[in-house]
Design a protein around this motif. Structure first.
Motif, PDB file in Angstrom:
ATOM      1  N   LEU A 296       0.831  -1.205   0.000  1.00  0.00           N
ATOM      2  CA  LEU A 296       0.000   0.000   0.000  1.00  0.00           C
ATOM      3  C   LEU A 296       0.865   1.253   0.000  1.00  0.00           C
ATOM      4  N   ASP A 297       0.418   2.243  -0.760  1.00  0.00           N
ATOM      5  CA  ASP A 297       0.900   3.609  -0.622  1.00  0.00           C
ATOM      6  C   ASP A 297       0.040   4.220   0.474  1.00  0.00           C
ATOM      7  N   ILE A 298       0.605   4.404   1.661  1.00  0.00           N
ATOM      8  CA  ILE A 298      -0.188   4.743   2.846  1.00  0.00           C
ATOM      9  C   ILE A 298      -0.587   6.218   2.832  1.00  0.00           C
ATOM     10  N   ALA A 299      -1.883   6.455   2.949  1.00  0.00           N
ATOM     11  CA  ALA A 299      -2.410   7.820   2.998  1.00  0.00           C
ATOM     12  C   ALA A 299      -2.553   8.313   4.426  1.00  0.00           C
ATOM     13  N   ALA A 300      -2.884   7.400   5.347  1.00  0.00           N
ATOM     14  CA  ALA A 300      -3.110   7.794   6.736  1.00  0.00           C
ATOM     15  C   ALA A 300      -3.018   6.569   7.634  1.00  0.00           C
TER      16      ALA A 300
END
Length: 319
Positions: A30-34
């Motif tokens: 995942l490209d972590i957003a939060a």
């Protein structure tokens, strides 16, 4: 990539550069957003949490992010899908690998900062009150620590289930937040006697306790006959000793509940609960409260908000 790393339990976690992880079989990247923070992150940083990973590791139990790569055998969720997942660790970073089977697509109308703090807090309260406590419409629910990350969700869900909700918190600001979330009555534990006030309101049928300590002892003495007391955690730092004579005389049930534990023996219960909760959110029946959103480089300050109980609702870190 940057990650908020625990190197050893004698040194505070620190932001360092580490290699981007590669998803193994059954995982996705995942490209972590939060990343939503939890009280358990504080325990994990000290090595006192029941499921602390092997050193070194990245803190952060629950995240929202976009799928950017699949491990072997993984085809769903598709690349480009925004998902929420409880991975147990690895969330306080720019990217992370997590079990694909535990990821759930986030409703389009849910912001990433909300989704990142949604799973543990709402999942805990939903499963605790429905599966374990069997809360019924018309019963009285007493919520301790009612303005905290899980307590506030218990107020909302209890109200959605048709209960009369009594919220206990510290100070006027926190009580106002609990009232906004649906509490019928609020009690300030700093200035009011919880036992006296709850008894005056008719006593409690279900007690939701993420605090422990003196508040647990006071709340136990407000139980109606056949009440259920759900122990969620011990934010006070004190694990209460339960007087068996009181639970015997009133036919009280004391119930242990550890949401993350279901991953090892009944993950489907968690996933079904989460689907129900996403539906409730999409229908406008849940209004998550995020009190603080901080950047990754302020992860220590974000954790300190939990440590000092200066937050209400959820604290979220955004890489």
């Amino acid at each position: 990539m940057r990650a908020f790393h625990v190197i050893d339990f004698e040194t505070p976690p620190t932001l360092i550069n580490v290699p981007v992880p590669v998803p193994a079989a059954g995982e996705l990247l995942l490209d972590i957003a939060a990343c939503g923070l939890n009280f358990a992150d504080l325990l994990m940083a000290k090595g006192t949490y029941q499921e602390t990973p092997s050193l070194p590791f990245t803190l952060g139990m629950e995240v929202c992010g976009t799928v950017i790569a699949h491990g072997e055998g993984v085809t769903t969720p598709p690349i480009g899908t925004r998902v929420a997942v409880f991975g147990g660790s690895g969330g306080l970073a720019e990217k992370g690998v997590f079990p694909a089977a535990l990821c759930r697509e986030v409703p389009e109308n849910m912001e990433s900062s909300v989704a990142a703090g949604f799973m543990v807090a709402y999942g805990t309260s939903h499963l605790a009150l429905t599966r374990r406590a069997n809360l019924q419409s018309g019963e009285t629910l007493l919520v301790l620590g009612a303005a905290g990350g899980v307590g506030l969700t218990a107020v909302e869900i209890g109200k959605a289930l048709g209960a009369k909700v009594i919220a206990v918190a510290r100070g006027a600001e926190k009580l106002a937040i609990a009232k906004t979330a649906g509490a019928d009555h609020v009690i300030d534990s700093d200035t009011q006697d919880v036992k006296t006030e709850v008894k005056a309101l008719g006593g409690a049928d279900v007690i939701y306790d993420p605090v422990g300590g003196d508040l647990f002892n006071a709340a136990l003495r407000t139980c109606n006959r056949e009440a259920r007391v759900v122990t969620i955690g011990f934010a006070s730092g004190e694990v209460p000793q339960i007087p068996a004579n009181i639970i015997l005389v009133k036919n009280i049930t004391v119930i242990g509940f550890y949401w993350g534990g279901y991953l090892s023996f009944n993950a489907e219960a968690l996933l079904t609960s989460m689907s129900d909760l996403f539906d409730l959110y999409s229908d406008g029946k849940l209004k998550p409260h995020v009190s603080h959103v901080l950047p990754l480089e302020q992860s220590e300050e974000a954790l300190d908000l939990l440590r000092t109980r200066k937050s209400t609702g959820k604290v979220v870190v955004t890489p």
